[in-house]
Design a protein around this motif. Structure first.
Motif, mmCIF file in Angstrom:
data_model
loop_
_atom_site.group_PDB
_atom_site.id
_atom_site.type_symbol
_atom_site.label_atom_id
_atom_site.label_comp_id
_atom_site.label_asym_id
_atom_site.label_seq_id
_atom_site.Cartn_x
_atom_site.Cartn_y
_atom_site.Cartn_z
ATOM 1 N N ASP A 1 18.097 28.346 -1.505
ATOM 2 C CA ASP A 1 17.793 26.798 -2.201
ATOM 3 C C ASP A 1 17.623 25.895 -1.304
ATOM 4 O O ASP A 1 16.572 24.947 -1.374
ATOM 5 C CB ASP A 1 18.933 26.579 -3.160
ATOM 6 N N VAL A 2 18.362 25.950 -0.315
ATOM 7 C CA VAL A 2 18.162 24.767 0.782
ATOM 8 C C VAL A 2 16.721 24.958 1.369
ATOM 9 O O VAL A 2 15.922 23.839 1.566
ATOM 10 C CB VAL A 2 19.286 25.026 1.916
ATOM 11 N N SER B 1 25.074 27.113 12.026
ATOM 12 C CA SER B 1 26.199 26.252 11.864
ATOM 13 C C SER B 1 27.431 27.221 10.911
ATOM 14 O O SER B 1 28.420 26.819 11.121
ATOM 15 C CB SER B 1 26.032 25.302 10.880
ATOM 16 N N GLN B 2 26.795 28.391 10.495
ATOM 17 C CA GLN B 2 27.943 29.101 9.756
ATOM 18 C C GLN B 2 28.400 30.174 10.702
ATOM 19 O O GLN B 2 28.790 31.178 10.353
ATOM 20 C CB GLN B 2 27.270 29.736 8.587
ATOM 21 N N ALA C 1 14.233 23.600 -0.866
ATOM 22 C CA ALA C 1 14.153 22.094 -0.993
ATOM 23 C C ALA C 1 13.385 21.670 0.178
ATOM 24 O O ALA C 1 12.593 20.568 0.042
ATOM 25 C CB ALA C 1 15.612 21.568 -0.996
ATOM 26 N N THR D 1 9.151 23.705 -7.733
ATOM 27 C CA THR D 1 8.824 24.168 -6.414
ATOM 28 C C THR D 1 7.610 25.053 -6.105
ATOM 29 O O THR D 1 6.708 24.597 -5.261
ATOM 30 C CB THR D 1 10.176 24.782 -5.744
ATOM 31 N N GLU E 1 22.779 31.097 -1.157
ATOM 32 C CA GLU E 1 22.106 29.832 -1.571
ATOM 33 C C GLU E 1 21.351 29.062 -0.512
ATOM 34 O O GLU E 1 20.687 28.124 -0.720
ATOM 35 C CB GLU E 1 23.286 28.865 -1.854
ATOM 36 N N LEU E 2 21.580 29.708 0.758
ATOM 37 C CA LEU E 2 20.602 29.091 1.891
ATOM 38 C C LEU E 2 19.077 29.157 1.366
ATOM 39 O O LEU E 2 18.433 28.059 1.735
ATOM 40 C CB LEU E 2 20.672 30.080 3.286
ATOM 41 N N LEU F 1 21.148 25.862 10.058
ATOM 42 C CA LEU F 1 22.066 25.750 8.967
ATOM 43 C C LEU F 1 22.631 27.352 9.277
ATOM 44 O O LEU F 1 24.009 27.472 9.187
ATOM 45 C CB LEU F 1 21.716 25.855 7.539
ATOM 46 N N ILE F 2 22.124 28.209 9.615
ATOM 47 C CA ILE F 2 22.828 29.608 9.657
ATOM 48 C C ILE F 2 23.441 29.603 10.994
ATOM 49 O O ILE F 2 24.531 30.117 10.925
ATOM 50 C CB ILE F 2 21.592 30.763 9.857
ATOM 51 N N VAL G 1 25.509 35.461 5.459
ATOM 52 C CA VAL G 1 25.107 33.935 5.092
ATOM 53 C C VAL G 1 24.796 33.927 3.688
ATOM 54 O O VAL G 1 24.419 34.844 3.027
ATOM 55 C CB VAL G 1 23.607 33.968 5.742
ATOM 56 N N ALA G 2 25.419 32.709 3.037
ATOM 57 C CA ALA G 2 25.710 32.707 1.511
ATOM 58 C C ALA G 2 23.937 32.646 1.078
ATOM 59 O O ALA G 2 23.096 32.066 1.703
ATOM 60 C CB ALA G 2 26.158 31.434 1.236
ATOM 61 N N LEU H 1 9.763 22.277 0.160
ATOM 62 C CA LEU H 1 9.221 21.168 -1.062
ATOM 63 C C LEU H 1 9.170 19.762 -0.142
ATOM 64 O O LEU H 1 7.966 19.161 -0.507
ATOM 65 C CB LEU H 1 10.053 21.028 -2.281
ATOM 66 N N PHE H 2 9.936 19.550 0.267
ATOM 67 C CA PHE H 2 9.825 18.032 1.041
ATOM 68 C C PHE H 2 8.737 18.059 2.011
ATOM 69 O O PHE H 2 7.975 17.035 1.998
ATOM 70 C CB PHE H 2 11.432 17.774 1.947
#
Lengths: 334, 356
Positions: B317-318, B29-30, B321, B276, B314-315, B26-27, B311-312, B324-325
């Motif tokens: 939080d992702v 991708s930004q 998740a 979590t 909020e990463l 994700l990082i 990097v935001a 946790l998954f």
């Protein structure tokens, strides 16, 4: 399941309806425009809840709890808004929202049905992931240049006083939701699919022995139900609000679950419950707008939630609640 | 390290690694650099005494929140009400913290903590009592109570308990008195020590007392527990009260030790992270501590990550998740590690849904 009500419950329901109609009539004759505004707000708030409740009920009828509706709303609203803003088409945005909802439904199914993750945890994963992803990718500079969906008058029906404005002069996704109530009702209670769906929620073992592929049907249903939540997301971003903001679903995915339970997991029951909740929300907005009563807005804001608690507690006492027997249990082929 | 401990730790550990790996994608991708971002994250959370203090401060309410969920898990209940319980604890602790003056610290501080704890116990106990007496499902009731608590605390901090100093227009209470402020020992906030003590107490109560045994019996099989003479209703109500108290203590420590007051909107979302943490710890009270430290570290370093790597935050939080998954779906990790199947590892909650 025939969804038969006990006679006293039916009487209670009719009595409640009659009282409500009288109250509405009294208010309408006293202050027409404001009553119309509150009732229109009621329908507006009920649409999202009804879509979420239908999503939840298809899952639960098949034996899968979905507490990820909140996340499904949020990520779908995000997808709908982003695509609509990129393409300049509300229709494309709506499709994107539904698509995202289907995808999230599929993810829930993959976790809860495929990987046999605990269903509540699977839903929680969706919620947390949706909040994180939408915040991470949120682009403040985006907007809907063309504005949100606008009202469509249904010919002469829209001219009926009160009822016309409240029900027949609405934006398109609200009509679609009302139509879906009938579709889901017929599908659940009058089709082979519905019978099988209810069977795998009640007694998956027995359904299995008569040749129903329990896991496959659960997969399918949870995925399809996600599409309804996805439509809810589209509705939220493109019709109700007209933009996207962080955590905009604001707990309504959870509220939809409560609505589903009050509605006894039937589409029309859920819509009635959704209207009731929508009414408290609309009343709250109206209170905040015109300050006729000196009640702090926070207390009016509590109202729907306090009422939910009371109703959940009361219906528990009345004993009218019965869950699908296999709800929440992952099915292991024996 | 014995084999069973290794097995218990392996899955959360691999889950964290996988979560960070996907986070790295994700990082990328930004158009940012994962190594810069993760380095900044760690330095921001562990780099110096201030960073460590931040990490421990962030971890404190997470420990309390994780315990609030884990404790209820043990009785087979899902407490999603951590958010509301935390808010209630935070506002009442602040209320006693600023509302009374002239008390010595040894009285005032415990009193403020107690006020938060009792309010939280009532708030959580309400859900448990409703469940025990009417069968109202705790998931729905606690979610609703979250909204009620949000509104109630907003109102308290905007009206009767509002900070009227200067030209303040924010919904917040005045600063708490010095005698109700939780001190810091070097880089270690005392609130963190309280949280660790709470975790140890929870473990002791659950594993070494009759009450704990009854709680776990109810969690394993409610009907069997009932049949063997355990008062299931009382266990459910009291467990939720304890859970509410724990989450509320997290809020109280925030008010008295970190923010110095209650301010509406500051703690939003904090209460949900307990879920979590509890899952990451596999509902083990002691496991909650490392899980909270890990997430606390990420949160403490998030702003530096944004500053250094763009990097935001909020990463985080992702990544949470994702972790946790992977923890919840151990089948994936077992397949990666070629581990044997062990059903005892799987957390199961959903079967309790809707049943009273």
């Amino acid at each position: 399941m025939g969804e038969v009500m006990k006679p006293q419950q039916r009487q209670l329901l009719y009595a409640g309806l009659a009282v409500m109609l009288v109250i509405i009539w009294l208010f309408y004759s006293a202050n027409g425009p404001q009553t119309t505004a509150v009732l229109a707000g009621t329908v507006r708030a009920a649409t999202l809840l009804a879509l979420g409740a239908m999503c939840g009920m298809i899952g639960e009828r098949s034996g899968v709890v979905n507490i990820g509706i909140e996340g499904q709303f949020l990520l779908s609203a995000f997808a709908a808004f982003t695509i609509a803003s990129m393409t300049g088409s509300l229709f494309m945005g709506t499709l994107a929202g539904i698509g995202m909802g289907l995808m999230m439904g599929w993810m829930l199914a993959a976790m809860a049905v495929g990987l046999k993750v605990d269903q509540i945890i699977a839903g929680t994963v969706l919620n947390i992931a949706a909040l994180g992803l939408t915040s991470f990718f949120y682009d403040r500079s985006r907007s809907l240049g063309m504005g949100k969906y606008t009202n469509i008058d249904l010919g002469p029906l829209a001219d009926i006083p009160l009822v016309g404005t409240v029900f027949f002069s609405r934006p398109p996704l609200t009509y679609l939701t009302m139509a879906l109530l009938f579709v889901v009702h017929i599908a659940l209670f009058r089709s082979v699919w519905g019978m099988r769906t209810r069977a795998i929620g009640e007694h998956p073992g027995a359904a299995d022995t008569v040749g129903i592929d329990v896991l496959r049907l659960r997969y399918l249903n949870v995925t399809l139900a996600g599409g309804l939540a996805g439509l809810g997301g589209s509705y939220l971003a493109l019709e109700a609000v007209g933009t996207f903001s962080r955590a905009m679903s604001g707990g309504r995915g959870f509220l939809a679950l409560a609505v589903m339970i009050f509605g006894r997991r039937t589409p029309f029951g859920a819509y009635a419950a959704a209207l009731f909740f929508g009414f408290t929300t609309a009343l709250q907005n109206q209170f905040q707008l015109n300050n006729t009563f000196d009640i702090p807005p926070q207390f009016v804001g509590m109202l729907p939630f306090v009422v939910t608690i009371i109703v959940v507690a009361l219906s528990g006492l009345v004993g009218s609640m019965r869950d699908p027997a296999a709800l929440g249990q992952n099915y292991e082929k024996g | 390290m014995s084999r069973s401990i290794l097995r218990t730790v392996a899955i959360p550990l691999v889950a964290v690694v996988l979560g960070l790996l996907i986070g790295a994608v994700l990082i990328l991708s930004q158009n940012a650099s994962p190594s810069t971002a993760y380095t900044a994250l760690v330095v921001g959370g562990l780099g110096d005494a201030d960073a460590v203090l931040r990490t421990l401060q962030k971890a404190t309410p997470l420990i309390f929140g994780g315990l609030a969920v884990a404790f209820a898990f043990k009785a087979g209940m899902f407490n999603i009400g951590g958010q509301g319980q935390l808010l209630i604890g935070a506002v009442f602790a602040a209320g006693v913290g600023f509302g009374i003056d002239g008390l010595p610290m040894v009285v005032h501080l415990p009193l403020a903590l107690l006020a938060g704890a009792v309010a939280g116990a009532i708030w959580g106990g309400l859900a448990g009592t409703l469940k025990a007496t009417t069968g109202a499902h705790e998931v729905i009731v606690t979610i609703m109570l979250n909204f009620v608590a949000g509104n109630l605390t907003d109102w308290l901090s905007a009206n009767p308990w509002k900070d009227n100093s200067g030209n303040n227009i924010v919904a917040r209470t005045p600063l708490v008195e010095d005698s109700a402020t939780i001190p810091t020992l070097g880089a270690v906030p005392v609130g963190f020590l309280l949280a660790v003590a709470a975790a140890a107490t929870c473990w002791l109560v659950l594993e070494r007392t009759t009450y704990g045994f009854e709680v776990r019996s109810v969690g394993h099989n409610r009907n069997a527990a009932q049949y063997s003479g355990i008062r299931v209703g009382w266990i459910m109500a009291s467990t939720m009260a304890v859970a509410g108290m724990l989450a509320a203590l997290g809020g109280a420590v925030e008010s008295l030790g970190v923010d110095g007051r209650f301010e509406a909107g500051v703690n939003v979302g904090l209460g949900f992270e307990g879920i979590t943490i509890a899952l990451l710890a596999r509902a083990n009270p002691l496991g909650v501590i490392p899980a909270a430290l890990l997430v606390g570290l990420m949160e403490a370093g998030a702003s530096r990550m944004q500053f250094k790597a763009g990097v935001a935050p909020e990463l985080i939080d992702v990544i949470q998740a994702l972790i946790l998954f992977f923890v919840a779906a151990p089948i994936i990790i077992r397949w990666l590690l070629r581990m044997r199947h062990d059903t005892s590892e799987q957390l199961q909650l959903g079967a309790g849904w809707g049943k009273s």
